[in-house]
Write a protein that holds these residues in place. Structure first.
Motif, PDB file in Angstrom:
ATOM      1  N   PHE A 207       0.862  -1.181   0.000  1.00  0.00           N
ATOM      2  CA  PHE A 207       0.000   0.000   0.000  1.00  0.00           C
ATOM      3  C   PHE A 207       0.896   1.227   0.000  1.00  0.00           C
ATOM      4  O   PHE A 207       2.094   1.134   0.291  1.00  0.00           O
ATOM      5  CB  PHE A 207      -0.958   0.006   1.200  1.00  0.00           C
ATOM      6  N   THR A 208       0.317   2.373  -0.344  1.00  0.00           N
ATOM      7  CA  THR A 208       1.101   3.611  -0.392  1.00  0.00           C
ATOM      8  C   THR A 208       0.346   4.735   0.309  1.00  0.00           C
ATOM      9  O   THR A 208      -0.877   4.670   0.453  1.00  0.00           O
ATOM     10  CB  THR A 208       1.408   4.021  -1.842  1.00  0.00           C
TER      11      THR A 208
ATOM     12  N   TYR B 163      -2.745   2.009 -13.185  1.00  0.00           N
ATOM     13  CA  TYR B 163      -1.343   1.870 -12.803  1.00  0.00           C
ATOM     14  C   TYR B 163      -0.852   3.228 -12.297  1.00  0.00           C
ATOM     15  O   TYR B 163      -1.247   4.271 -12.812  1.00  0.00           O
ATOM     16  CB  TYR B 163      -0.484   1.420 -13.985  1.00  0.00           C
ATOM     17  N   THR B 164       0.024   3.177 -11.315  1.00  0.00           N
ATOM     18  CA  THR B 164       0.525   4.440 -10.770  1.00  0.00           C
ATOM     19  C   THR B 164       1.986   4.301 -10.375  1.00  0.00           C
ATOM     20  O   THR B 164       2.486   3.186 -10.195  1.00  0.00           O
ATOM     21  CB  THR B 164      -0.314   4.871  -9.554  1.00  0.00           C
ATOM     22  N   VAL B 165       2.645   5.430 -10.244  1.00  0.00           N
ATOM     23  CA  VAL B 165       4.050   5.463  -9.837  1.00  0.00           C
ATOM     24  C   VAL B 165       4.134   6.097  -8.456  1.00  0.00           C
ATOM     25  O   VAL B 165       3.513   7.134  -8.191  1.00  0.00           O
ATOM     26  CB  VAL B 165       4.890   6.292 -10.832  1.00  0.00           C
TER      27      VAL B 165
ATOM     28  N   SER C 202       2.280   9.964  -9.742  1.00  0.00           N
ATOM     29  CA  SER C 202       1.493  10.146 -10.961  1.00  0.00           C
ATOM     30  C   SER C 202      -0.006  10.244 -10.728  1.00  0.00           C
ATOM     31  O   SER C 202      -0.768  10.464 -11.662  1.00  0.00           O
ATOM     32  CB  SER C 202       1.776   8.986 -11.926  1.00  0.00           C
ATOM     33  N   GLY C 203      -0.460  10.092  -9.464  1.00  0.00           N
ATOM     34  CA  GLY C 203      -1.886  10.163  -9.163  1.00  0.00           C
ATOM     35  C   GLY C 203      -2.484   8.787  -8.932  1.00  0.00           C
ATOM     36  O   GLY C 203      -2.046   7.796  -9.528  1.00  0.00           O
TER      37      GLY C 203
END
Length: 247
Positions: free
Chosen positions: A12-13, A24-26, A18-19
């Motif tokens: 988890f983050t 997909y996200t960075v 990148s949003g």
């Protein structure tokens, strides 16, 4: 202090580059954390900002201590429930407010010792009666533009109001802070240093392992209906857990 995660790990983050409204996200490596098998991905999506904010408000900025009383004003939302779970686990006496019976019951099941309905005209008097002469040591405030002036009346000597959320200005009497030498402190997770974020991470991962950190997932919306999710947030009568987008 970089997290040890590998390709294929469940994670988890608490923030992306990148949003998050995407398939997909960075995210930076130091904002990605291992997600325990004890929690599903919807619960994982409800950890990041709410729990890190709650821990920072309680301990890094609010300096709460075991045995103190904390009032969570707006306790049935994501940050509110996180605050109640953490505060209960760390030995505080936990009071909360919510606007619906369902919300109050959810919070009682997630750490609060006592709940008050903030839609009732006399709820502030009820909090005063319950907390007694000593008052409340720490208030976690989600709607300062409505409650701040009243919060100052509820504090103990040396009490602290932690501003987690506000939707506009409010007029207060600064003299209300003087006799009690109380404090009004703003909280922003984005102001935390990497060292402080690591402290949050360590405490919260231990909470997951111990079993007391269990996010309550509220409304769920598919990504293509994100506008509906925002409408719900604006118009709902009261929060019930953390809203999540399904991807």
């Amino acid at each position: 202090m970089e997290n040890k995660t590998e390709k294929g790990d469940r994670v988890f983050t608490n923030g992306t580059i990148s949003g998050g409204y995407a398939d997909y996200t960075v995210a930076a490596a130091d904002t990605v954390f291992p997600l325990s098998d004890k929690l599903d991905f919807k619960q994982g999506a409800a950890i990041g900002i709410p729990y890190f904010t709650a821990y920072r408000a309680l301990f890094q900025k609010g300096h709460a201590k075991a045995g103190e009383t904390v009032l969570v004003h707006g306790a049935s939302g994501g940050v509110g429930i996180a605050t109640c779970q953490i505060a209960r686990a760390y030995g505080l006496k936990v009071l909360g407010t919510a606007g619906t019976e369902e919300g109050m019951n959810i919070v009682l099941r997630n750490g609060a010792h006592k709940m008050f309905n903030h839609r009732e005209a006399d709820y502030v008097d009820n909090i005063k009666e319950f907390s007694g002469v000593q008052g409340v040591d720490v208030i976690i405030e989600m709607l300062a533009n409505v409650n701040l002036a009243t919060d100052l009346q509820l504090l103990s000597p040396g009490g602290r109001v932690m501003i987690v959320g506000s939707r506009g200005p409010i007029e207060i009497n600064p003299r209300d802070t003087m006799m009690k030498e109380s404090s009004i402190i703003g909280v922003s997770l984005f102001s935390a240093t990497k060292k402080l974020m690591y402290e949050c991470e360590t405490a919260l991962l231990a909470g997951i392992e111990a079993g007391w950190l269990k996010p309550v997932v509220g409304s769920e919306y598919p990504l293509e209906k994100v506008a509906k999710a925002h409408e719900h947030l604006i118009n709902s009568s009261g929060a019930l857990g953390k809203m999540v987008l399904l991807i």
